[in-house]
Design a protein around this motif. Structure first.
Motif, short mmCIF file in Angstrom:
data_model
loop_
_atom_site.label_atom_id
_atom_site.label_comp_id
_atom_site.label_asym_id
_atom_site.label_seq_id
_atom_site.Cartn_x
_atom_site.Cartn_y
_atom_site.Cartn_z
N TYR A 112 -11.38 -18.36 -30.42
CA TYR A 112 -11.32 -19.82 -30.57
C TYR A 112 -9.99 -20.31 -30.04
O TYR A 112 -8.92 -19.99 -30.57
CB TYR A 112 -11.49 -20.23 -32.03
N TYR A 155 -23.10 -16.90 -27.79
CA TYR A 155 -22.57 -15.63 -27.28
C TYR A 155 -22.93 -14.44 -28.15
O TYR A 155 -22.45 -13.32 -27.91
CB TYR A 155 -21.04 -15.73 -27.16
N ASP A 171 -17.90 -28.27 -31.26
CA ASP A 171 -17.54 -27.28 -30.24
C ASP A 171 -17.76 -25.86 -30.74
O ASP A 171 -18.02 -24.95 -29.95
CB ASP A 171 -16.08 -27.45 -29.82
N ILE A 227 -15.44 -13.51 -30.46
CA ILE A 227 -15.19 -14.89 -30.02
C ILE A 227 -13.71 -15.20 -30.18
O ILE A 227 -13.10 -14.87 -31.20
CB ILE A 227 -16.00 -15.90 -30.87
N LEU A 248 -20.94 -23.58 -29.92
CA LEU A 248 -21.09 -22.78 -28.70
C LEU A 248 -20.92 -21.29 -29.00
O LEU A 248 -21.48 -20.44 -28.30
CB LEU A 248 -20.06 -23.23 -27.65
N ALA A 249 -20.16 -20.98 -30.04
CA ALA A 249 -19.93 -19.57 -30.36
C ALA A 249 -21.24 -18.82 -30.58
O ALA A 249 -21.37 -17.65 -30.21
CB ALA A 249 -19.04 -19.46 -31.60
N VAL A 269 -14.03 -19.81 -26.70
CA VAL A 269 -14.69 -21.07 -26.99
C VAL A 269 -13.60 -22.13 -27.20
O VAL A 269 -12.74 -21.97 -28.07
CB VAL A 269 -15.57 -20.96 -28.25
#
Length: 208
Positions: free
Chosen positions: A126, A117, A110, A124, A113-114, A103
């Motif tokens: 970052y 998923y 922003d 994740i 968005l994690a 991500v």
């Protein structure tokens, strides 16, 4: 304890430096535009040097099925950049491999968005959002403001990446509580050229 990943390895001597320093994960890039790209023969050579307790991570940018299939014999984990959740879920099911979804972060928004998923990935990553028009989605030494992670409820286990190097990784771990840190350009002497001394320094700093 914070785990460590040295990414973008392409030579036996630098891979060995990562293993010697205690990296828990090593990354092989399968993306032709990257200076860290490895072909399948080199990937096989490097993967064979990795002991069973160290995880081999293949790094891909919205990959085609053929690329994934050819690379899959040499990796334990699939790290996906610029890949939609639905595609990530399909890859995860097809390859039966652990999947990390990257991500790209510049603002707190922003991070949202994690959550998309949650059912598509196992972890994740970052990473810092690269400048508009950049040729690569990562590996450019750019970091994001770690304060953006304050109070964020991570939907999955996670990795901190983006702009880490031997001089700031200890601070990054203290500041964010990252369970796993990932470095690529921060241990290079030139794009795609890993430095054994920088790798050693990074891994030592991450243990402090």
């Amino acid at each position: 304890m914070t785990f460590t990943k040295i990414c973008g390895l392409s030579a036996p001597e630098t891979l060995d430096a990562a293993l010697r320093g205690g990296a828990s994960h090593v990354g092989l890039v399968f993306f032709a535009a990257s200076p860290r790209n490895v072909d399948y023969d080199r990937a096989a050579e490097l993967a064979a040097r990795v002991p069973a307790h160290v995880r081999r991570v293949g790094v891909f940018v919205d990959p085609a099925d053929e690329v994934l299939e050819r690379a899959s014999a040499h990796i334990d984990v699939v790290q996906l950049h610029a890949t939609a959740p639905s595609r990530a879920a399909t890859i995860r099911a097809k390859l039966a491999r652990e999947v990390w979804a990257a991500v790209a972060v510049r603002t707190r928004a922003d991070l949202d968005l994690a959550r998309s998923y949650t059912d598509a990935a196992d972890r994740i990553l970052y990473d810092a959002k690269t400048p508009e028009g950049a040729a690569l989605p990562g590996g450019m030494g750019v970091r994001f403001d770690w304060a953006l992670l304050d109070g964020f409820r991570h939907p999955l286990p996670w990795v901190l990446s983006g702009g880490l190097d031997p001089s700031n990784v200890a601070e990054a771990i203290r500041r964010t509580g990252a369970p796993l840190v990932d470095v690529s350009s921060g241990v290079e002497s030139a794009p795609g050229v890993k430095d054994v001394d920088k790798i050693a320094a990074f891994l030592k700093a991450a243990r402090l």
